[in-house]
Design an enzyme around this catalytic site. Structure first.
Site, PDB file in Angstrom:
ATOM      1  N   HIS A   1       0.825  -1.202   0.000  1.00 49.04           N
ATOM      2  CA  HIS A   1       0.000   0.000   0.000  1.00 49.04           C
ATOM      3  C   HIS A   1       0.864   1.259   0.000  1.00 49.04           C
ATOM      4  CE1 HIS A   1      -3.250   2.790   1.077  1.00 49.04           C
ATOM      5  NE2 HIS A   1      -3.993   1.876   0.477  1.00 49.04           N
ATOM      6  N   HIS A   2       0.408   2.279  -0.736  1.00 50.55           N
ATOM      7  CA  HIS A   2       1.175   3.515  -0.894  1.00 50.55           C
ATOM      8  C   HIS A   2       1.361   4.234   0.443  1.00 50.55           C
ATOM      9  CE1 HIS A   2       3.084   6.783  -2.821  1.00 50.55           C
ATOM     10  NE2 HIS A   2       2.444   6.758  -3.957  1.00 50.55           N
TER      11      HIS A   2
END
Lengths: 472, 472
Positions: B144-145
């Site tokens: 996930h960013h």
């Protein structure tokens, strides 16, 4: 893919779009296993399925429907009809990793069942799965609950099958040709034991005039709650359990089948219904599972059983109601537990028996309404609930079924866990097998697959205990 | 899996959780290809990777982080540290369907990149993929960013690699052991051409005192917008294109590599930067792609190029700013197009050059702020935007790299399309290859893979045209 005509979406469909969150995908699934025919390898069967499916380009409208875009904040109120299908997206092929055991297959289904369907296209997927060491080929399908409930989805799949092992007209379940009544099909499934009890034989959607009867029906439910202590009234408090917690999107899927005849024999032995046998198996298994997890509540689990209002004629719609029953998981003695379950379901059926279809639908809505609030953070932890889990039974055809000569050898439902309802058990009977599919929220329900062993133990208990003295 | 200590989550991380929707998953991905070592089959390499990875049970804190639950409506403001990892969930194995071509692999990545990560557990997945006919083994990873930007994710992967083909210390990228600086590692990548231009060598997060300089920086940008017609000021109107529309969750992924030396030779030929060569390739390719789709706008596309502020010391955080440039896609002549691109990037760099790191971060935020509003339905269609797509270049090590003796033979970034930004192009240089990864919204960008051919055509144009007369 371009959009076509826009079509009104009834609330019975849009509610499944509105209730959906990233942790609570609202699609139903099916896992089917096929035996290649003589002199055919699994690889050849998979290729054949892929070819024949992709050749079916005249597509039923259900499989072209998608929510109209752009979505408005108030919810989805219309369907749009797509003109074509991006088969590369909707039809997926995969080979399982070694050793190709059933657990590898169940894991694949677990990992994929937690992923949301794309709303910008028709909301279904089909996975053609090879690599099983036993030589079978699996089909895992996903379809959004707004398009079809579990019963409808099962019928869609079965419509592609035939009782004739020499029939070579196998095609995709979305083939428009299947809706033309000229092909030899398996006999329609008998109405379920429960829906026969309800006497629900009309299409609920077309009977709007019956809505007028809803208020008296509600009054009747209230009366039953007061006068019949075996009846579980909607909104009665069910105990707090590990099944009734907020969930993540990851899933755990377990599945196994038993000969229908074993369950029928147990029903005959105790003079109880087939459904009571299913509930008794689940009750014993859940009691053992929760006890293993050190999480068995002092009070009994309450179960919600959806009852299909489908009739033989209608096909592509959602039509369910539900009854509540006490599972007697607080009772250690198997015989006494069975007796309490039978008393509870007999009472619940007593209420449903006198309702018309739309009244039953209203009862169902009353029983499940807290679900609508579940996606609000914190709600699940603080709200009394009417039941702890849903257990569904879906009857299918009794004969052996074939797709293009390949015998159907297992047909497991993959249902929907929700916020506050972390486990779902669904059982379908097809071709002499009772196929149990148990789906749970992965993080919240460890070692879910042990329930399969517990179900067997509970069935053996029913087979070995003294015949039930009813009314004792 | 139980939760542990709760830890503050800065807005630079939580913004990626808040901006995420079902149609706009905010995870970055990587696709790595490995050649088995001599006398090793793909199957053996896959087994080895699986075994060694699962043996790495001392896990870096980044891979144990998950958003604290229950989520509150105002967003996620804390991280929780999990105690262990459900490897059966996070590490997945699969065999591609026949014929095992690269397109089968890209399709697998396409189909999986659209699926959200589960927020109730650490937000990453690793897929070990077999079945490629060319005998290679693929690793597809998602993270996930909010946990890592593309640069950080690439470095995490590279930390498991070594320049020594005889090293047999291969382990998982989450292995805590990798953070101990006693193992032989590839040399740290050189700062990118762009970040060397910016002179950004400090960790932005720790330099809060520089925020004071932000207002003069903004004034400087305004001045550049007025006096330098080549500078694309933030919020200047970019044309409406098919890249700037609402998107669904389905993805289309295309990837290919070119020898870095070919791009370097083109840069030398025209006395331009490596990055200008990348932009010129993309410009020509996008012009052809949009023209094929009958969707080439009259005005040029504007591109946003994130610039990493990472320094050699820091590792696990998001630190980027961005510059805007005109791609000159409205210019038919390749030489004239190249000249305009070079002028535009030189001007944008001129502005960034004099900024301190936090000032650059502010510039980046100003350039990308409309993204924060994208998830509001209808917003995308009616808002002027500063750019049409993002193109990133991420430099990696130049030497050949190995995992446990298996040579890395391709390392493609899989980035994030967004509402209004339906395509993303990211290029990484690793071991002499320039690896382009192009990700797009599936329904909105048909035939995306054709861009790969167009990139080659554009590179040949650069190789064959007369050397650029700069300032002409």
């Amino acid at each position: 893919m371009k959009g076509g005509a826009v079509q009104y979406m009834p609330v019975t469909q849009s509610m499944f779009l509105i209730a959906e969150t990233r942790d609570q995908p609202m699609h139903v699934g099916g896992l089917q296993l096929f035996l290649p025919r003589d002199c055919q390898t699994a690889e050849e069967l998979a290729e054949e399925i892929h070819e024949k499916f992709l050749a079916a380009t005249d597509i039923q409208s259900t499989f072209l429907k998608r929510p109209a875009s752009p979505a408005n904040l108030a919810g989805y109120t219309a369907w749009q009809q797509a003109h074509d299908i991006d088969f590369d997206y909707h039809v997926r092929r995969i080979i399982l990793p070694r050793p190709g055991e059933i657990k590898n297959l169940l894991r694949y289904v677990s990992l994929n069942h937690g992923a949301l369907l794309d709303r910008s296209r028709p909301m279904w997927e089909l996975h053609i799965i090879e690599g099983l060491a036993d030589g079978r080929v699996a089909l895992y399908s996903k379809i959004h609950h707004s398009l079809a409930d579990g019963v409808t989805a099962l019928r869609m799949l079965q419509r592609t099958l035939t009782t004739d092992p020499d029939d070579r007209g196998g095609t995709a379940f979305w083939d428009n040709d299947l809706l033309r009544p000229r092909r030899k099909r398996p006999s329609a499934p008998k109405p379920s034991l429960l829906s026969r009890v309800t006497g629900a034989v009309g299409s609920a959607v077309e009977m709007a005039d019956e809505l007028i009867g809803t208020v008296p029906a509600a009054a009747k439910i209230a009366a039953a709650g007061v006068f019949d202590h075996d009846f579980v009234a909607p909104m009665q408090m069910a105990p707090d359990t590990i099944l009734n917690v907020p969930i993540g999107s990851a899933r755990r899927f377990a599945a196994q089948d038993w000969p229908v005849e074993r369950l029928r024999a147990a029903a005959r032995r105790h003079c109880i219904t087939f459904n009571d046998v299913v509930l008794a198996m689940c009750s014993g298994a859940l009691r053992r599972y929760l006890d293993d997890q050190d999480a068995l509540p002092d009070d009994s689990l309450h179960v919600c059983q959806p009852v299909s209002l489908h009739t033989e004629g209608d096909s592509a719609s959602n039509a369910i109601t539900a009854i509540l029953a006490r599972l007697a998981t607080d009772v250690a003695d198997p015989a006494e537990r069975l007796r309490e379950i039978v008393a509870s379901t007999a009472s619940a059926k007593g209420v449903v028996r006198e309702l018309k279809p739309l009244q039953s639908l209203a009862l169902g809505a009353a029983n499940v309404w807290p679900l609508a609030f579940a996606p609000v953070p914190g709600f699940v932890n603080y709200t009394p609930r009417g039941f702890n889990l849903m257990i569904s039974t879906v009857p299918g055809p009794e004969e052996d079924l074939y797709w293009n000569g390949a015998k159907l050898d297992g047909c497991y439902p993959v249902s929907i866990p929700m916020e506050g309802l972390a486990m779902n058990i669904t059982m379908t009977t097809v071709a002499g097998k009772a196929n149990f599919g148990i789906i749970g929220a992965r993080a919240q329900l460890p070692r879910l697959q042990r329930i399969l062993d517990h179900l067997e133990i509970s069935l053996v208990e029913l087979e070995e205990m003294e015949p039930l003295q009813q009314g004792a």
